[in-house]
Design a protein around this motif. Structure first.
Motif, PDB file in Angstrom:
ATOM      1  N   GLU A  99      -2.615   5.375 -58.032  1.00  0.00           N
ATOM      2  CA  GLU A  99      -2.208   5.371 -56.621  1.00  0.00           C
ATOM      3  C   GLU A  99      -2.122   6.794 -56.101  1.00  0.00           C
ATOM      4  N   VAL A 100      -2.323   6.915 -54.799  1.00  0.00           N
ATOM      5  CA  VAL A 100      -2.215   8.229 -54.178  1.00  0.00           C
ATOM      6  C   VAL A 100      -0.742   8.604 -54.059  1.00  0.00           C
ATOM      7  N   VAL A 101      -0.456   9.867 -54.300  1.00  0.00           N
ATOM      8  CA  VAL A 101       0.893  10.403 -54.125  1.00  0.00           C
ATOM      9  C   VAL A 101       0.966  11.241 -52.857  1.00  0.00           C
ATOM     10  N   SER A 158       2.726   9.210 -49.771  1.00  0.00           N
ATOM     11  CA  SER A 158       2.980   7.782 -49.880  1.00  0.00           C
ATOM     12  C   SER A 158       4.447   7.531 -49.545  1.00  0.00           C
ATOM     13  N   ASP A 159       4.740   6.354 -49.103  1.00  0.00           N
ATOM     14  CA  ASP A 159       6.109   6.021 -48.709  1.00  0.00           C
ATOM     15  C   ASP A 159       7.084   6.202 -49.873  1.00  0.00           C
ATOM     16  N   SER A 160       6.618   5.963 -51.073  1.00  0.00           N
ATOM     17  CA  SER A 160       7.508   6.012 -52.230  1.00  0.00           C
ATOM     18  C   SER A 160       7.979   7.421 -52.578  1.00  0.00           C
ATOM     19  N   VAL A 161       7.279   8.448 -52.095  1.00  0.00           N
ATOM     20  CA  VAL A 161       7.662   9.815 -52.436  1.00  0.00           C
ATOM     21  C   VAL A 161       8.046  10.634 -51.217  1.00  0.00           C
ATOM     22  N   GLY A 168      -5.642  16.497 -53.549  1.00  0.00           N
ATOM     23  CA  GLY A 168      -4.639  15.444 -53.621  1.00  0.00           C
ATOM     24  C   GLY A 168      -4.016  15.317 -54.991  1.00  0.00           C
ATOM     25  N   TRP A 169      -2.863  14.695 -55.019  1.00  0.00           N
ATOM     26  CA  TRP A 169      -2.199  14.293 -56.250  1.00  0.00           C
ATOM     27  C   TRP A 169      -2.185  12.767 -56.295  1.00  0.00           C
ATOM     28  N   PHE A 170      -2.537  12.243 -57.435  1.00  0.00           N
ATOM     29  CA  PHE A 170      -2.515  10.808 -57.680  1.00  0.00           C
ATOM     30  C   PHE A 170      -1.704  10.565 -58.943  1.00  0.00           C
ATOM     31  N   ARG A 171      -1.315   9.304 -59.160  1.00  0.00           N
ATOM     32  CA  ARG A 171      -0.612   8.993 -60.402  1.00  0.00           C
ATOM     33  C   ARG A 171      -0.966   7.588 -60.860  1.00  0.00           C
ATOM     34  N   MET A 197       1.231   9.179 -65.332  1.00  0.00           N
ATOM     35  CA  MET A 197       0.315  10.296 -65.540  1.00  0.00           C
ATOM     36  C   MET A 197      -0.093  10.764 -64.148  1.00  0.00           C
ATOM     37  N   TYR A 198       0.044  12.053 -63.905  1.00  0.00           N
ATOM     38  CA  TYR A 198      -0.270  12.620 -62.594  1.00  0.00           C
ATOM     39  C   TYR A 198      -1.593  13.390 -62.673  1.00  0.00           C
ATOM     40  N   TYR A 199      -2.426  13.161 -61.659  1.00  0.00           N
ATOM     41  CA  TYR A 199      -3.755  13.752 -61.614  1.00  0.00           C
ATOM     42  C   TYR A 199      -3.941  14.577 -60.346  1.00  0.00           C
ATOM     43  N   CYS A 200      -4.592  15.701 -60.503  1.00  0.00           N
ATOM     44  CA  CYS A 200      -5.038  16.526 -59.397  1.00  0.00           C
ATOM     45  C   CYS A 200      -6.475  16.114 -59.078  1.00  0.00           C
ATOM     46  N   ALA A 201      -6.835  16.067 -57.791  1.00  0.00           N
ATOM     47  CA  ALA A 201      -8.181  15.646 -57.416  1.00  0.00           C
ATOM     48  C   ALA A 201      -8.666  16.421 -56.198  1.00  0.00           C
ATOM     49  N   ALA A 202      -9.986  16.521 -56.078  1.00  0.00           N
ATOM     50  CA  ALA A 202     -10.610  17.239 -54.969  1.00  0.00           C
ATOM     51  C   ALA A 202     -11.640  16.352 -54.285  1.00  0.00           C
TER      52      ALA A 202
END
Length: 121
Positions: free
Chosen positions: A46-48, A61-64, A35-38, A93-98
């Motif tokens: 928040e989740v992206v 997410s609805d925003s993207v 996932g990508w979060f920011r 700030m954008y984060y990659c997550a597993a």
């Protein structure tokens, strides 16, 4: 040792595009939800977008939705986020997550250090 390393952030004007990348190592990448979060300035994380291990299921997410596209290359242990029509509110700030699961709902287990995206109006 699980490592997630993001790249591709930067500064761009509204309406522009950026492509974020995440290089994963130290675990069986193809078995994990990604996932990508920011985290926008002064706000909570928040989740992206998320993507299932095989890539068949995605969530935005609805925003993207309609502007961002998440993808993965399991042969290269790589995750991407194509961001188009960027808006100032995408600054974060954008984060990659597993996540150690086939299902992407729930807590993520591993996180990268983040890459900054700044969108000016």
């Amino acid at each position: 040792l699980v490592q997630l390393v993001e790249s591709g952030g930067g500064s761009v004007q509204a309406g522009g595009s950026l492509r974020l990348s995440c290089a994963a190592s130290g675990y069986t990448y193809s078995s994990y939800c990604m996932g990508w979060f920011r985290r926008p300035p002064g706000k909570e994380r928040e989740v992206v977008a998320t993507i299932s291990p095989g890539g068949a299921r995605t969530y935005y997410s609805d925003s993207v939705k309609g502007r961002f596209t998440i993808s993965r290359d399991n042969a290269k242990n790589a995750l991407s986020l194509q961001m188009n029509n960027l808006k100032p509110e995408d600054t974060a700030m954008y984060y990659c997550a597993a996540r150690r699961s086939s299902f992407c709902s729930g807590q993520f287990d591993y996180w990268g250090q983040g890459t900054q995206v700044t969108v000016s109006s």
